[in-house]
Design a protein around this motif. Structure first.
Motif, PDB file in Angstrom:
ATOM      1  N   GLY A 189       0.658  -1.230  -0.073  1.00 23.43           N
ATOM      2  CA  GLY A 189       0.015  -0.056   0.098  1.00 23.43           C
ATOM      3  C   GLY A 189       0.711   1.208   0.016  1.00 23.43           C
ATOM      4  N   TYR A 190       1.984   1.062  -0.212  1.00 19.44           N
ATOM      5  CA  TYR A 190       2.886   2.466  -0.326  1.00 19.44           C
ATOM      6  C   TYR A 190       2.651   2.971  -1.533  1.00 19.44           C
ATOM      7  N   THR A 191       2.584   4.598  -1.775  1.00 22.40           N
ATOM      8  CA  THR A 191       2.600   5.236  -2.724  1.00 22.40           C
ATOM      9  C   THR A 191       3.867   5.383  -3.739  1.00 22.40           C
ATOM     10  N   PHE A 192       3.899   5.558  -4.981  1.00 24.43           N
ATOM     11  CA  PHE A 192       4.900   5.426  -5.779  1.00 24.43           C
ATOM     12  C   PHE A 192       6.020   6.521  -5.137  1.00 24.43           C
ATOM     13  N   ALA A 193       5.816   7.603  -4.505  1.00 23.77           N
ATOM     14  CA  ALA A 193       6.726   8.447  -4.044  1.00 23.77           C
ATOM     15  C   ALA A 193       7.245   7.677  -2.626  1.00 23.77           C
ATOM     16  N   GLU A 194       6.620   6.944  -1.989  1.00 26.44           N
ATOM     17  CA  GLU A 194       7.350   6.505  -0.804  1.00 26.44           C
ATOM     18  C   GLU A 194       8.203   5.145  -1.417  1.00 26.44           C
ATOM     19  N   THR A 195       7.489   4.537  -2.411  1.00 23.32           N
ATOM     20  CA  THR A 195       8.337   3.350  -2.803  1.00 23.32           C
ATOM     21  C   THR A 195       9.718   3.892  -3.393  1.00 23.32           C
ATOM     22  N   GLY A 196       9.521   5.082  -4.134  1.00 26.90           N
ATOM     23  CA  GLY A 196      10.681   5.486  -4.501  1.00 26.90           C
ATOM     24  C   GLY A 196      11.927   5.683  -3.458  1.00 26.90           C
ATOM     25  N   ARG A 197      11.314   6.410  -2.383  1.00 31.09           N
ATOM     26  CA  ARG A 197      12.351   6.886  -1.225  1.00 31.09           C
ATOM     27  C   ARG A 197      12.788   5.554  -0.711  1.00 31.09           C
ATOM     28  N   ILE A 198      11.963   4.624  -0.358  1.00 32.46           N
ATOM     29  CA  ILE A 198      12.289   3.512   0.171  1.00 32.46           C
ATOM     30  C   ILE A 198      13.490   2.598  -0.597  1.00 32.46           C
ATOM     31  N   LEU A 199      13.415   2.579  -1.786  1.00 30.96           N
ATOM     32  CA  LEU A 199      14.280   1.967  -2.831  1.00 30.96           C
ATOM     33  C   LEU A 199      15.422   2.807  -3.198  1.00 30.96           C
ATOM     34  N   GLY A 200      15.253   4.259  -2.823  1.00 31.18           N
ATOM     35  CA  GLY A 200      16.496   5.128  -3.308  1.00 31.18           C
ATOM     36  C   GLY A 200      16.281   5.299  -4.679  1.00 31.18           C
ATOM     37  N   ILE A 201      15.043   5.377  -5.282  1.00 28.41           N
ATOM     38  CA  ILE A 201      14.880   5.725  -6.670  1.00 28.41           C
ATOM     39  C   ILE A 201      13.895   6.866  -6.719  1.00 28.41           C
ATOM     40  N   GLY A 202      13.711   7.386  -7.890  1.00 28.34           N
ATOM     41  CA  GLY A 202      12.796   8.443  -8.161  1.00 28.34           C
ATOM     42  C   GLY A 202      11.235   7.794  -8.282  1.00 28.34           C
TER      43      GLY A 202
END
Length: 173
Positions: A137-150
């Protein structure tokens, strides 16, 4: 959070209680194994406790601890490259009576197992964004921060993962 950063074990335990189920679900989808998922979550929480004083608060605790979890899953994957096909589900014993409900349950279980196997067949750089956005349920923005990508890279990787998953499942039919 601030109490936990200052070493308050009860405050950290409260953080763990509020995040451990979500972490386990992500780890299970990333590793495909309940025991590996438990190990990864334990290692993640230990590492989070050890590094909590260095947590800068630039992201939420959930994002930070999930990033640690994903990194632990990557480390496990590197250490254990799959060497063969995943085991198939249990077969019913010969001569056991079947019912329509049992057949429906069997098809559902087979479908779930096929999705699990197809998900585990994805490369980690695609599996992680798909698991985080679709199942956690993470947003794409949160997912990007978690993975260190945009954020856009997270969208692209998740989209590619969905396409690859659909293709794999279609091929297995």
């Amino acid at each position: 959070m601030e109490l936990a950063r200052r070493g308050d074990e009860d405050a950290f335990a409260a953080l763990v209680r509020s995040h451990q189920d979500q972490l386990y679900r992500v780890a299970l989808r990333m590793t495909g194994s309940p025991s590996d998922a438990q190990d990864v979550v334990q290692e993640t929480l230990l590492q989070a406790w050890e590094h909590l004083p260095a947590f800068r608060g630039e992201s939420g605790f959930s994002t930070w601890v999930t990033r640690i979890l994903i990194n632990r899953c990557r480390n496990l994957h590197r250490a254990r490259r799959p060497v063969g096909p995943l085991p198939e589900g249990d077969q019913p014993a010969p001569g056991m009576p079947h019912s329509p409900a049992a057949d429906t349950l069997a098809v559902t279980a087979q479908s779930r197992d096929a999705v699990r196997r197809a998900l585990l067949a994805l490369p980690l750089d695609q599996r992680a964004p798909l698991v985080l956005t679709t199942f956690a349920g993470y947003t794409f923005a949160e997912t990007g921060r978690i993975l260190g990508i945009g954020e856009s890279a997270a969208k692209v990787r998740a989209h590619r993962a969905r396409r690859a998953l659909a293709t794999t499942l279609q091929e297995w039919r």
